[in-house]
Design a protein around this motif. Structure first.
Motif, mmCIF file in Angstrom:
data_model
loop_
_atom_site.group_PDB
_atom_site.id
_atom_site.type_symbol
_atom_site.label_atom_id
_atom_site.label_comp_id
_atom_site.label_asym_id
_atom_site.label_seq_id
_atom_site.Cartn_x
_atom_site.Cartn_y
_atom_site.Cartn_z
ATOM 1 N N LYS A 36 -5.726 -18.009 75.941
ATOM 2 C CA LYS A 36 -6.959 -18.096 76.722
ATOM 3 C C LYS A 36 -7.435 -19.541 76.811
ATOM 4 C CE LYS A 36 -11.302 -15.926 76.311
ATOM 5 N NZ LYS A 36 -11.982 -14.965 75.407
ATOM 6 N N LYS A 37 -7.329 -20.262 75.702
ATOM 7 C CA LYS A 37 -7.811 -21.647 75.654
ATOM 8 C C LYS A 37 -6.727 -22.674 76.004
ATOM 9 C CE LYS A 37 -11.873 -20.731 73.609
ATOM 10 N NZ LYS A 37 -13.191 -21.165 74.033
ATOM 11 N N HIS A 38 -5.550 -22.200 76.330
ATOM 12 C CA HIS A 38 -4.415 -23.098 76.618
ATOM 13 C C HIS A 38 -4.178 -24.060 75.452
ATOM 14 C CE1 HIS A 38 -3.782 -21.945 80.872
ATOM 15 N NE2 HIS A 38 -4.990 -21.458 80.670
ATOM 16 N N GLU A 39 -4.108 -23.497 74.250
ATOM 17 C CA GLU A 39 -3.979 -24.318 73.049
ATOM 18 C C GLU A 39 -2.602 -24.258 72.380
ATOM 19 O OE1 GLU A 39 -8.644 -24.352 71.509
ATOM 20 O OE2 GLU A 39 -7.172 -23.046 70.543
ATOM 21 N N LEU A 40 -1.637 -23.687 73.050
ATOM 22 C CA LEU A 40 -0.300 -23.682 72.448
ATOM 23 C C LEU A 40 0.202 -25.113 72.364
ATOM 24 C CD1 LEU A 40 1.459 -20.727 74.303
ATOM 25 C CD2 LEU A 40 0.753 -20.786 71.901
ATOM 26 N N VAL A 41 0.953 -25.402 71.307
ATOM 27 C CA VAL A 41 1.516 -26.741 71.155
ATOM 28 C C VAL A 41 2.989 -26.674 71.537
ATOM 29 C CG1 VAL A 41 2.053 -28.557 69.469
ATOM 30 C CG2 VAL A 41 -0.096 -27.280 69.300
ATOM 31 N N ARG A 63 4.781 -23.887 69.502
ATOM 32 C CA ARG A 63 4.160 -23.676 68.200
ATOM 33 C C ARG A 63 2.753 -23.135 68.417
ATOM 34 N NH1 ARG A 63 8.679 -24.407 67.164
ATOM 35 N NH2 ARG A 63 9.665 -25.873 65.733
ATOM 36 N N LEU A 64 2.347 -22.266 67.465
ATOM 37 C CA LEU A 64 0.985 -21.736 67.459
ATOM 38 C C LEU A 64 0.322 -22.307 66.211
ATOM 39 C CD1 LEU A 64 -1.017 -19.533 68.621
ATOM 40 C CD2 LEU A 64 0.152 -17.885 67.156
ATOM 41 N N LEU A 65 -0.957 -22.666 66.311
ATOM 42 C CA LEU A 65 -1.646 -23.208 65.139
ATOM 43 C C LEU A 65 -2.419 -22.107 64.418
ATOM 44 C CD1 LEU A 65 -3.089 -26.512 66.670
ATOM 45 C CD2 LEU A 65 -1.127 -26.291 65.132
ATOM 46 N N ASP A 66 -2.372 -22.111 63.082
ATOM 47 C CA ASP A 66 -3.196 -21.156 62.329
ATOM 48 C C ASP A 66 -4.586 -21.763 62.104
ATOM 49 O OD1 ASP A 66 -3.088 -22.889 60.179
ATOM 50 O OD2 ASP A 66 -1.719 -21.675 58.981
ATOM 51 N N LEU A 96 4.562 -25.003 82.083
ATOM 52 C CA LEU A 96 3.602 -25.936 82.659
ATOM 53 C C LEU A 96 3.443 -27.175 81.766
ATOM 54 C CD1 LEU A 96 1.937 -25.994 85.213
ATOM 55 C CD2 LEU A 96 0.007 -25.028 83.941
ATOM 56 N N LYS A 97 3.316 -26.918 80.467
ATOM 57 C CA LYS A 97 3.135 -28.026 79.532
ATOM 58 C C LYS A 97 4.381 -28.919 79.513
ATOM 59 C CE LYS A 97 -0.379 -27.712 76.667
ATOM 60 N NZ LYS A 97 -1.211 -26.999 75.676
ATOM 61 N N ALA A 98 5.546 -28.315 79.563
ATOM 62 C CA ALA A 98 6.789 -29.093 79.569
ATOM 63 C C ALA A 98 6.840 -29.988 80.807
ATOM 64 C CB ALA A 98 7.996 -28.153 79.511
#
Ligand code: C2E
Ligand code: MG
Ligand code: MG
Ligand code: MG
Length: 275
Positions: A36-41, A63-66, A96-98
């Protein structure tokens, strides 16, 4: 008494099951939130030409952040994303990020080919082509710099549909690679019909190739099969100089693994390219 013990055992499993379920729910809500927040790394693991040690590309790894800001491994949340249907949105965001990172590198003078992993559900989704076109166009990236990595297993789920899909994807001008080759069960008659460009030798074979004769033969056979089909070969999980030399001697062009580099951020990748 036996009945009592049986019940205790039952309770024990019930508690474990409940904890397992809770962990799963937490992970899923973490993933939903990040999407939702577009926070994937997205990290990148460079690929090296074995003969020259040049960087010839990189693979995007999500990667996903805990809650403490530590990385959660994709091995833990990709299966969950697949089961919950979130994988299509995840894949779209990684793509998209890539492309954004390709634009970032290109602005610094490096037009580096980047590969993106595509899950089975994403591969068969009707939106894949449009999502790729949008991500490329939005960042003004030429299609030839993008490569999709699809596992051998995912390609073989519906071989007929795969053949058609690959033909459409190839029309866009992107490259396709078969990931984790050797761990699935390919039908050779389909394999030769598939429009693919690259074969990635699964790291399980590379790991033991120098102390297990069978693994060595498998690596050798995959390389010669790939070459006879006109494909480029990439070895995954190269950890030692000995493995690198052996792979090079067998004719494998490209290597990826901890010997060269772990997955790193786009900024770190830029610094590596500048060296
Ligand atoms: P993969 O695509 O086969 O990626 C290779 C994995 O091996 C990566 O793990 C990489 O960090 C790891 N690796 C690389 N070199 C070495 C080495 O020398 N030794 C060892 N032991 N491991 C090495 P990672 O990043 O944890 O990813 C695991 C899997 O998760 C990937 O396997 C891929 O199947 C999946 N994955 C990662 N990112 C994505 C994504 O954006 N979308 C999808 N659908 N799947 C992804
Ligand atoms: Mg991969
Ligand atoms: Mg792989
Ligand atoms: Mg793998």
């Amino acid at each position: 008494r036996a009945k009592q013990e049986g019940r205790n055992r039952y309770c024990f499993f019930a508690i474990e099951l409940e904890q397992e379920l809770m962990k799963r729910q937490q992970l899923e809500s973490r993933l939903r939130h990040a999407l939702k927040k577009h926070e994937l790394v997205v990290l990148y693991q460079p690929k090296f030409k074995l003969s020259t040690q040049e960087i010839v590309g990189a693979e995007a790894l999500v990667r996903l952040l805990d809650e403490k800001g530590q990385f959660i491994s994709p091995a833990d949340f990709i299966p969950l994303a697949e089961e919950s249907g979130l994988i299509v949105e995840l894949g779209k965001q990684v793509m998209l990020k890539a492309c954004e990172h390709m634009k970032f590198l290109s602005a610094k003078g490096f037009d580096l080919p980047i590969s993106v992993n595509v899950a089975a559900a994403q591969f068969s989704s009707a939106e894949l082509e449009q999502d790729i076109k949008d991500a490329l166009a939005f960042n003004m990236i030429p299609a030839k710099l993008l490569e999709l990595e699809i596992t051998e297993t995912a390609l073989m789920v519906d071989a007929q549909a795969t053949q058609h899909k690959l033909e459409q994807l190839k029309l866009l001008g992107i490259d396709i690679s078969i990931d984790d080759f050797g761990t699935g069960y390919s039908s050779l008659s389909y394999l030769k019909k598939f429009k693919v460009d690259i074969m990635k030798i699964d790291m399980s074979f590379v790991r033991d190739m120098l102390n297990n004769k069978h693994d060595f033969e498998i690596v050798k056979t995959i390389i010669s099969l790939g070459h006879s089909m006109g494909l480029k070969l990439v070895a995954e999980g190269v950890e030692t100089l000995e493995q690198q030399n052996a792979l090079s001697t067998l004719g494998c062009e490209i290597g990826q693994g901890y010997l060269f580099s772990k997955p790193i951020s786009a900024e770190q990748l830029l610094r590596l390219l500048e060296k």
